[in-house]
Enzyme design. Structure first.
Site, PDB file in Angstrom:
ATOM      1  N   ARG A 295     -12.462  14.084 -34.611  1.00  0.00           N
ATOM      2  CA  ARG A 295     -11.862  15.193 -33.862  1.00  0.00           C
ATOM      3  C   ARG A 295     -12.331  16.463 -34.549  1.00  0.00           C
ATOM      4  O   ARG A 295     -11.620  17.082 -35.321  1.00  0.00           O
ATOM      5  CB  ARG A 295     -10.326  15.118 -33.852  1.00  0.00           C
ATOM      6  CG  ARG A 295      -9.767  13.993 -33.006  1.00  0.00           C
ATOM      7  CD  ARG A 295      -9.614  14.303 -31.530  1.00  0.00           C
ATOM      8  NE  ARG A 295     -10.745  13.947 -30.693  1.00  0.00           N
ATOM      9  CZ  ARG A 295     -10.647  13.550 -29.431  1.00  0.00           C
ATOM     10  NH1 ARG A 295      -9.475  13.397 -28.850  1.00  0.00           N
ATOM     11  NH2 ARG A 295     -11.717  13.318 -28.713  1.00  0.00           N
TER      12      ARG A 295
ATOM     13  N   LYS B   8       0.672   6.923 -23.617  1.00  0.00           N
ATOM     14  CA  LYS B   8       1.117   7.238 -24.976  1.00  0.00           C
ATOM     15  C   LYS B   8       2.617   6.948 -25.095  1.00  0.00           C
ATOM     16  O   LYS B   8       3.017   5.795 -25.213  1.00  0.00           O
ATOM     17  CB  LYS B   8       0.803   8.703 -25.304  1.00  0.00           C
ATOM     18  CG  LYS B   8      -0.656   8.954 -25.628  1.00  0.00           C
ATOM     19  CD  LYS B   8      -1.518   9.047 -24.417  1.00  0.00           C
ATOM     20  CE  LYS B   8      -2.866   9.658 -24.691  1.00  0.00           C
ATOM     21  NZ  LYS B   8      -3.713   9.657 -23.487  1.00  0.00           N
TER      22      LYS B   8
ATOM     23  N   PHE C 252     -18.327  13.510 -27.141  1.00  0.00           N
ATOM     24  CA  PHE C 252     -17.881  12.633 -28.239  1.00  0.00           C
ATOM     25  C   PHE C 252     -17.787  11.177 -27.811  1.00  0.00           C
ATOM     26  O   PHE C 252     -17.915  10.278 -28.629  1.00  0.00           O
ATOM     27  CB  PHE C 252     -16.531  13.113 -28.787  1.00  0.00           C
ATOM     28  CG  PHE C 252     -15.454  13.236 -27.755  1.00  0.00           C
ATOM     29  CD1 PHE C 252     -15.343  14.386 -26.985  1.00  0.00           C
ATOM     30  CD2 PHE C 252     -14.563  12.202 -27.535  1.00  0.00           C
ATOM     31  CE1 PHE C 252     -14.358  14.499 -26.014  1.00  0.00           C
ATOM     32  CE2 PHE C 252     -13.574  12.305 -26.574  1.00  0.00           C
ATOM     33  CZ  PHE C 252     -13.475  13.453 -25.803  1.00  0.00           C
TER      34      PHE C 252
ATOM     35  N   PHE D 208      -6.815  20.534 -25.330  1.00  0.00           N
ATOM     36  CA  PHE D 208      -7.121  19.112 -25.388  1.00  0.00           C
ATOM     37  C   PHE D 208      -8.371  18.895 -24.531  1.00  0.00           C
ATOM     38  O   PHE D 208      -8.559  19.570 -23.520  1.00  0.00           O
ATOM     39  CB  PHE D 208      -5.962  18.218 -24.917  1.00  0.00           C
ATOM     40  CG  PHE D 208      -6.342  16.768 -25.075  1.00  0.00           C
ATOM     41  CD1 PHE D 208      -6.446  16.218 -26.331  1.00  0.00           C
ATOM     42  CD2 PHE D 208      -6.707  16.000 -23.974  1.00  0.00           C
ATOM     43  CE1 PHE D 208      -6.894  14.907 -26.496  1.00  0.00           C
ATOM     44  CE2 PHE D 208      -7.151  14.689 -24.136  1.00  0.00           C
ATOM     45  CZ  PHE D 208      -7.235  14.142 -25.405  1.00  0.00           C
ATOM     46  N   THR D 209      -9.196  17.928 -24.932  1.00  0.00           N
ATOM     47  CA  THR D 209     -10.528  17.766 -24.318  1.00  0.00           C
ATOM     48  C   THR D 209     -10.498  17.704 -22.789  1.00  0.00           C
ATOM     49  O   THR D 209     -11.111  18.536 -22.118  1.00  0.00           O
ATOM     50  CB  THR D 209     -11.203  16.502 -24.882  1.00  0.00           C
ATOM     51  OG1 THR D 209     -10.305  15.398 -24.726  1.00  0.00           O
ATOM     52  CG2 THR D 209     -11.533  16.663 -26.361  1.00  0.00           C
TER      53      THR D 209
ATOM     54  N   TYR E 231       0.846  -1.204   0.000  1.00  0.00           N
ATOM     55  CA  TYR E 231       0.000   0.000   0.000  1.00  0.00           C
ATOM     56  C   TYR E 231       0.877   1.248   0.000  1.00  0.00           C
ATOM     57  O   TYR E 231       0.589   2.231  -0.673  1.00  0.00           O
ATOM     58  CB  TYR E 231      -0.942   0.015   1.214  1.00  0.00           C
ATOM     59  CG  TYR E 231      -1.962   1.120   1.091  1.00  0.00           C
ATOM     60  CD1 TYR E 231      -3.160   0.904   0.420  1.00  0.00           C
ATOM     61  CD2 TYR E 231      -1.710   2.382   1.617  1.00  0.00           C
ATOM     62  CE1 TYR E 231      -4.080   1.926   0.255  1.00  0.00           C
ATOM     63  CE2 TYR E 231      -2.627   3.412   1.458  1.00  0.00           C
ATOM     64  CZ  TYR E 231      -3.816   3.178   0.773  1.00  0.00           C
ATOM     65  OH  TYR E 231      -4.723   4.198   0.619  1.00  0.00           O
TER      66      TYR E 231
ATOM     67  N   ASP F  49       2.283  19.693 -20.953  1.00  0.00           N
ATOM     68  CA  ASP F  49       1.612  18.413 -21.182  1.00  0.00           C
ATOM     69  C   ASP F  49       2.623  17.535 -21.918  1.00  0.00           C
ATOM     70  O   ASP F  49       2.816  17.665 -23.131  1.00  0.00           O
ATOM     71  CB  ASP F  49       0.331  18.599 -21.989  1.00  0.00           C
ATOM     72  CG  ASP F  49      -0.415  17.280 -22.161  1.00  0.00           C
ATOM     73  OD1 ASP F  49       0.233  16.218 -22.054  1.00  0.00           O
ATOM     74  OD2 ASP F  49      -1.638  17.311 -22.407  1.00  0.00           O
TER      75      ASP F  49
HETATM   76  N1  F0G Z   1      -3.130  15.249 -22.885  1.00  0.00           N
HETATM   77  C1  F0G Z   1      -3.094  14.831 -24.163  1.00  0.00           C
HETATM   78  C2  F0G Z   1      -2.327  15.611 -25.170  1.00  0.00           C
HETATM   79  C3  F0G Z   1      -3.793  13.669 -24.512  1.00  0.00           C
HETATM   80  O1  F0G Z   1      -3.748  13.257 -25.780  1.00  0.00           O
HETATM   81  C4  F0G Z   1      -4.511  12.958 -23.519  1.00  0.00           C
HETATM   82  C5  F0G Z   1      -5.257  11.762 -23.857  1.00  0.00           C
HETATM   83  C6  F0G Z   1      -4.509  13.444 -22.215  1.00  0.00           C
HETATM   84  C7  F0G Z   1      -3.805  14.593 -21.943  1.00  0.00           C
HETATM   85  C8  F0G Z   1      -5.279  12.774 -21.118  1.00  0.00           C
HETATM   86  O2  F0G Z   1      -4.638  11.620 -20.733  1.00  0.00           O
HETATM   87  O3  F0G Z   1      -6.251   9.805 -21.340  1.00  0.00           O
HETATM   88  O4  F0G Z   1      -4.356   9.401 -19.779  1.00  0.00           O
HETATM   89  O5  F0G Z   1      -6.280  10.770 -19.057  1.00  0.00           O
HETATM   90  N2  F0G Z   1      -5.532  11.451 -25.034  1.00  0.00           N
HETATM   91  C9  F0G Z   1      -6.194  10.243 -25.487  1.00  0.00           C
HETATM   92  C10 F0G Z   1      -6.274  10.259 -26.972  1.00  0.00           C
HETATM   93  C11 F0G Z   1      -7.476   9.952 -24.801  1.00  0.00           C
HETATM   94  O6  F0G Z   1      -6.913   9.365 -27.524  1.00  0.00           O
HETATM   95  O7  F0G Z   1      -5.690  11.134 -27.598  1.00  0.00           O
HETATM   96  P1  F0G Z   1      -5.439  10.331 -20.198  1.00  0.00           P
END
Ligand code: F0G
Length: 461
Positions: A386, A262, A453, A128-129, A76, A219
């Site tokens: 996108r 990634k 989306f 980014f979303t 833990y 990021d």
């Molecule tokens: N920042 C970027 C540039 C991303 O592409 C993503 C995730 C995140 C932050 C968030 O990270 O998913 O680990 O919480 N991108 C994925 C994609 C979902 O398909 O591009 P996460």
């Protein structure tokens, strides 16, 4: 006789274990698509032949990483894998302090809540979303300060992810530095088509923000891919190693949010890395509420070990060259057939320009959503919208955002698919392109409140 134009890159690995894929018919896919409301996120993965939805968490791990999984210390508190990960982040990214999180958005939540006050503005090189949503939930407003070229799909620019320093400076002068907690700088900007930011630009952003005492949060999700572009495109970096370039990029920033899913070749994991002890201390307190104790942050020990080992592999030049080489292979072939794509070819994905692809479909009939559905129907290849669906609605007016870019992302998991899979994908897109005038748009019949989306449903018009 033809002569050799160039020598190919090839994967610096061979395949040890395979995962069989289900082959489906067009009739089968037609049913699956209707059931999924024409949303590729709602398809069952087993109904997908080649899954190019995302490069997130879809990577193939190496034998070295799998061996590390067996060394998971599932304590833990104080797992030895945490200390290994901390050491790897310090060594390769150069930040002092590490807070592991279950994935990138966990880190985004922490840093947004800690640094953003209601009424603040967060400038960045395109949204980014999840990043923007966390900034908004913390009371901030995201402001796009990327260079104009990033919004123009045909314009060739080696660093379309660059920040427009004039736009940034204007914003600071307009709202005041005390309303800007940090600049949100992303490596290989996802929504711009996987386009990199130059070292020169990051340095200039650092110089500008230092004058005003504004922080930079990086990021770093695809920063290693960005480092490859710096090495191959920016003067003075040809002879530097990927890890040196990575560390230099990070050195101009105050902290990073990271989705390890990634660049870092794992299926799950992320972190927040910081240089400021006071912010770290707060993040370490807060992570306990949302993710788990500060030495695991929602991850199993084995996940942290795989991520630590993934960093070492991800910065190898042969790896990153083959990874980006595969994406370039697909992009170059599509260009030969005049398929409209974002140029230059991005790091993790090819982005089809759906506005040009379906010039007869207005943006409100979701051309990119339509295109992703059509490609699946044709071949079982899964891609992602996108465009207007991803952009969502303005939180104040409730209107759709109408993004300039209306794209379909064809995203490549790392170390997963072969060149023949790439060829099938190319052929399917080319055939859909040849048939483009017979295709109609979609209407949205269900819209969720957040990040629509993922779960929105559509019907054919
Ligand atoms: N920042 C970027 C540039 C991303 O592409 C993503 C995730 C995140 C932050 C968030 O990270 O998913 O680990 O919480 N991108 C994925 C994609 C979902 O398909 O591009 P996460």
């Amino acid at each position: 006789m033809t002569t050799l134009k160039r020598r190919s890159w090839a994967e610096p690995f061979k395949i040890k274990m395979v995962e069989p894929l289900k082959m489906t018919t067009k009739e089968y896919r037609q049913k699956a698509l209707i059931q999924a409301g024409y949303n590729t996120f709602l398809l069952k993965s087993e109904d997908v032949y080649i899954d190019l939805l995302t490069d997130s968490g879809t990577n193939a791990m190496s034998e070295y990483q799998w061996a590390g999984m067996m060394l998971g210390d599932e304590a833990y508190a104080g797992s030895k894998n945490f200390y290994h990960l901390e050491e790897a982040v310090q060594k390769y990214y150069g930040y002092k302090y590490l807070v592991p999180t279950h994935q990138g958005r966990g880190a985004e939540n922490l840093i947004s809540q800690i640094l953003i006050k209601k009424g603040d503005f967060i400038p960045g090189n395109m949204y980014f979303t999840t990043t923007r949503l966390h900034q908004e939930l913390a009371g901030g407003t995201f402001i796009d300060v990327i260079i104009d070229e990033a919004h123009q799909t045909e314009v060739e620019h080696p660093f379309k992810g660059n920040i427009d320093l004039q736009k940034l400076d204007d914003l600071i002068k307009k709202v005041g530095a005390n309303k800007i907690p940090y600049v949100s700088v992303a490596g290989t900007v996802n929504m711009a088509g996987g386009q990199p930011i130059s070292m020169k630009n990051i340095k200039q952003v650092r110089e500008l923000t230092s004058k005003y005492g504004i922080k930079i949060i990086f990021d770093a999700t695809r920063a290693i891919e960005n480092a490859y572009f710096i090495k191959t495109r920016e003067d003075g970096y040809q002879n530097k190693a990927i890890d040196e370039i990575l560390k230099e990029m990070c050195s101009y920033t105050d902290g990073a949010t990271m989705s390890g899913k990634k660049d870092l070749l794992v299926n799950m994991g992320g972190f927040l890395a910081l240089n400021d002890y006071a912010i770290f201390e707060e993040a370490r307190n807060m992570v306990v509420i949302y993710e788990g104790l500060h030495t695991y942050g929602g991850l199993a020990g084995r996940d942290m070990e795989a991520m630590a080992r993934g960093i070492e592999e991800a910065v190898q030049f042969d790896h990153i060259r083959a990874r980006i080489g595969q994406v370039e292979y697909v992009g170059e072939k599509l260009l030969e057939f005049d398929v409209p794509i974002v140029r230059p070819i991005g790091g993790h994905a090819i982005f089809l320009d759906a506005k040009q692809f379906f010039s007869q479909i207005p943006q409100i009939e979701f051309p990119a959503q339509t295109l992703a559905a059509e490609i699946y129907l044709d071949s079982g290849v899964r891609t992602m919208e996108r465009g207007i669906v991803s952009a969502g609605r303005n939180k104040d007016t409730g209107d759709h955002y109408y993004p300039k870019l209306e794209l379909v992302r064809i995203t490549f998991p790392r170390r997963v698919y072969t060149q023949a899979h790439c060829d099938v994908t190319i052929e399917s897109i080319v055939e859909t392109f040849e048939n483009r005038n017979n295709i109609k748009g979609l209407k949205m019949i269900y819209e969720p409140k957040y990040l629509r989306f993922f779960q929105a449903r559509f019907e054919r018009l």
